[in-house]
Design a protein around this motif. Sequence first.
Motif, PDB file in Angstrom:
ATOM      1  N   ASN A   1      43.866  46.453  29.030  1.00  0.00           N
ATOM      2  CA  ASN A   1      44.841  45.850  29.948  1.00  0.00           C
ATOM      3  C   ASN A   1      44.252  45.612  31.329  1.00  0.00           C
ATOM      4  N   ILE A   2      43.428  46.534  31.793  1.00  0.00           N
ATOM      5  CA  ILE A   2      42.792  46.344  33.102  1.00  0.00           C
ATOM      6  C   ILE A   2      41.805  45.181  33.051  1.00  0.00           C
ATOM      7  N   LEU A   3      40.968  45.151  32.030  1.00  0.00           N
ATOM      8  CA  LEU A   3      39.988  44.064  31.913  1.00  0.00           C
ATOM      9  C   LEU A   3      40.668  42.712  31.766  1.00  0.00           C
ATOM     10  N   GLN A   4      41.820  42.681  31.144  1.00  0.00           N
ATOM     11  CA  GLN A   4      42.515  41.421  30.939  1.00  0.00           C
ATOM     12  C   GLN A   4      43.044  40.850  32.245  1.00  0.00           C
ATOM     13  N   ARG A   5      43.290  41.710  33.249  1.00  0.00           N
ATOM     14  CA  ARG A   5      43.935  41.260  34.480  1.00  0.00           C
ATOM     15  C   ARG A   5      43.016  41.309  35.697  1.00  0.00           C
ATOM     16  N   VAL A   6      41.776  41.717  35.497  1.00  0.00           N
ATOM     17  CA  VAL A   6      40.821  41.791  36.608  1.00  0.00           C
ATOM     18  C   VAL A   6      39.672  40.827  36.337  1.00  0.00           C
ATOM     19  N   THR A   7      39.355  40.045  37.345  1.00  0.00           N
ATOM     20  CA  THR A   7      38.224  39.118  37.274  1.00  0.00           C
ATOM     21  C   THR A   7      37.098  39.648  38.143  1.00  0.00           C
ATOM     22  N   PHE A   8      35.881  39.617  37.612  1.00  0.00           N
ATOM     23  CA  PHE A   8      34.730  40.153  38.347  1.00  0.00           C
ATOM     24  C   PHE A   8      33.499  39.337  37.988  1.00  0.00           C
TER      25      PHE A   8
ATOM     26  N   SER B   1      40.270  45.056  18.097  1.00  0.00           N
ATOM     27  CA  SER B   1      39.915  43.643  18.179  1.00  0.00           C
ATOM     28  C   SER B   1      40.156  43.059  19.564  1.00  0.00           C
ATOM     29  N   VAL B   2      41.053  43.707  20.357  1.00  0.00           N
ATOM     30  CA  VAL B   2      41.376  43.160  21.675  1.00  0.00           C
ATOM     31  C   VAL B   2      40.223  43.344  22.642  1.00  0.00           C
ATOM     32  N   LEU B   3      39.674  44.559  22.718  1.00  0.00           N
ATOM     33  CA  LEU B   3      38.610  44.833  23.674  1.00  0.00           C
ATOM     34  C   LEU B   3      37.364  43.983  23.425  1.00  0.00           C
ATOM     35  N   PRO B   4      36.839  43.891  22.205  1.00  0.00           N
ATOM     36  CA  PRO B   4      35.673  43.011  21.995  1.00  0.00           C
ATOM     37  C   PRO B   4      35.953  41.560  22.352  1.00  0.00           C
ATOM     38  N   SER B   5      37.168  41.099  22.072  1.00  0.00           N
ATOM     39  CA  SER B   5      37.503  39.722  22.418  1.00  0.00           C
ATOM     40  C   SER B   5      37.490  39.513  23.926  1.00  0.00           C
ATOM     41  N   LEU B   6      38.018  40.500  24.675  1.00  0.00           N
ATOM     42  CA  LEU B   6      37.995  40.397  26.139  1.00  0.00           C
ATOM     43  C   LEU B   6      36.573  40.392  26.669  1.00  0.00           C
ATOM     44  N   LEU B   7      35.738  41.268  26.139  1.00  0.00           N
ATOM     45  CA  LEU B   7      34.343  41.313  26.587  1.00  0.00           C
ATOM     46  C   LEU B   7      33.635  40.007  26.293  1.00  0.00           C
ATOM     47  N   SER B   8      33.902  39.442  25.136  1.00  0.00           N
ATOM     48  CA  SER B   8      33.254  38.196  24.761  1.00  0.00           C
ATOM     49  C   SER B   8      33.625  37.063  25.701  1.00  0.00           C
ATOM     50  N   ARG B   9      34.891  37.030  26.146  1.00  0.00           N
ATOM     51  CA  ARG B   9      35.339  35.945  27.005  1.00  0.00           C
ATOM     52  C   ARG B   9      35.013  36.189  28.470  1.00  0.00           C
ATOM     53  N   LYS B  10      35.323  37.393  28.963  1.00  0.00           N
ATOM     54  CA  LYS B  10      35.304  37.615  30.412  1.00  0.00           C
ATOM     55  C   LYS B  10      33.985  38.159  30.931  1.00  0.00           C
ATOM     56  N   TYR B  11      33.186  38.766  30.068  1.00  0.00           N
ATOM     57  CA  TYR B  11      31.929  39.354  30.560  1.00  0.00           C
ATOM     58  C   TYR B  11      30.712  38.614  30.017  1.00  0.00           C
ATOM     59  N   PHE B  12      30.763  38.258  28.758  1.00  0.00           N
ATOM     60  CA  PHE B  12      29.624  37.579  28.152  1.00  0.00           C
ATOM     61  C   PHE B  12      29.834  36.080  27.974  1.00  0.00           C
ATOM     62  N   GLY B  13      31.109  35.637  27.947  1.00  0.00           N
ATOM     63  CA  GLY B  13      31.393  34.273  27.525  1.00  0.00           C
ATOM     64  C   GLY B  13      31.713  33.307  28.629  1.00  0.00           C
ATOM     65  N   VAL B  14      32.526  32.290  28.281  1.00  0.00           N
ATOM     66  CA  VAL B  14      32.757  31.153  29.165  1.00  0.00           C
ATOM     67  C   VAL B  14      33.618  31.514  30.366  1.00  0.00           C
ATOM     68  N   GLU B  15      34.438  32.559  30.266  1.00  0.00           N
ATOM     69  CA  GLU B  15      35.297  32.915  31.387  1.00  0.00           C
ATOM     70  C   GLU B  15      34.598  33.799  32.405  1.00  0.00           C
TER      71      GLU B  15
END
Length: 576
Positions: A312-319, A338-352
């Motif tokens: 929930n924190i990673l979903q709402r914090v941009t860094f 499945s939620v945490l890996p998806s967040l990491l893929s998008r917000k830390y490693f991916g396009v977001e």
Amino acid sequence: MSLMEQNAGDTFQTIGPSNEVSDSPSDDARLLIDQEIARLEDAIRQEIARLEDAIRALKFRRNKLSPISCLPPELLSRIFSFIENQDPILNGYEWIQFSQVSSHWRLVALNSPTLWTNIPLAGPLRVEEMLRRSKMANLTVKGTFRNRHNNFFPRKLLGLMHHVEEIDIASATWPMQYWISELPQEAPQLHTLRIRCIRLSSDYHISFVIPDNVLSETPQLRRLELEGGGFDWDSRVLSGLTHLTLRNAPIDTRPSTTQFLNALQRMPALKYLDYDDSFSHTSSDATSSTISVDLVHLQFLRLSSRESHVSNILQRVTFPSSIQLKLSCKVVEGAELSVLPSLLSRKYFGVEASGENCFCVRSLAISYCERSLKFEAWAEGTEGNFSQLRQARPRFELTLLRAGKKPSARNIYQHVCGAIPLHLLSMLHLETHDFISVETLATTLGELPQVRWMHVSGPTTTRHILEALSLERLEHQEILSAYHQVFFPALQALLLEGVEFGHATSFNQLQDCLIDRCERQVALQSLILKRCFSDLDERKLDLLREIVVDVIWDGVYQSPKLGWSVCLDSGRATRA
């Protein structure tokens, strides 16, 4: 003629031989002799003192010729400060010895107030003297208290809080809350506040809470580190922070997700966030919260809590994607994660991910111990020296506590590996991978095109890796090239550590794997064996050298029953 010789001659003439010879001198003569002896001794002492002063002056003139004596006092004081900056709690007060080298050095030290601003709470007399020598300069207060008798915060120091810029206190006693409550409301120079509770045993724990009226006026506060303590999350002290560390906060002070996000919004300059197991377990507002936080200056983020809280924190914090990210999640038994890996893929490693330089993983370490999975990733790849790489902190670290039994851990393993971009991976370290099948290991990591160096630890993991290296990729049978019909096609170096030849992994299995790789035109160039169990000797090494160009053995084997390590070169045995 010297002064002493002249005085001695005059005395001889005064009390020279008398015309009348007497067996014993008279009282007047004895008194005169004693007075003259005393006068001569005093003259000798004066002469010695004069000569010592002359020698001291000559030595001082000689010392003035040395290069260090030519340094101006300001530069000499600066050099002293580098010695003084060492932690006095760990190193005692050896740093004061430099003030005893010479009178000049002592004068410089005593006239340098900044050398005496690191106030250790180790005794009232010492604190008084340090305060006197600091001459109202900004102070750093440090202390470690392990019993009630030395747990004090001097009243005089409380009166000087407007000069204190750093407080670093560690305590294992209950009066800690008392002296925290005694701290004033205003501390205009306070830059760092670090308070830690020391746990002397697993069943002994103390905590503290910073009251609302304590240190509420701290405009210069930038670093707040609390261990075992809490505070009001609506406090104004959070607004200017650049570093926040909070670990094991008291349950009644732990914030909800919404409170935590609101506090982060008031810290736009935050660079370092270390938040360990301090969320409210009764929080139910996480999924409904619409707050978003943008931490553009963040460089380090560590979160440790339940997987749902971290997600929930990673979903709402941009860094920025360039930050060092360290996550430790407690996984609910049977969860698919499945939620945490998806967040990491998008917000830390991916396009977001924000930032110009995306994180390209070139080194990866995966371990499984006591039902916990750990992933460590680096952007660097130092082939052949994984221990050197580990000296640097991994840029990404994910620990999944209580990952569950083998089927659950296997699903989590696949989700996380799928979220991390591994197309540029060149170094791989696997430890205790008996929880996944050979096919899962091969399909998850074996198809990576650039893995050239692999470090494998543990007997069962080695057996799985050797089977994966020999496994045929059936989906590519129509391709003529044998290179594409094997897993780990780019592998050139293999390091096996802790292999139990003759039990979980046979020597023949290793030999057959190497031969199979040669026949498929993907032969290994280097094989390294470290701290292997028995059933390995030079004869078998020669057989391996016929297959692999470079075979290295450290000469150490271990006994699985006795727990001894034996080095063949030295002939010595040590406890493993």
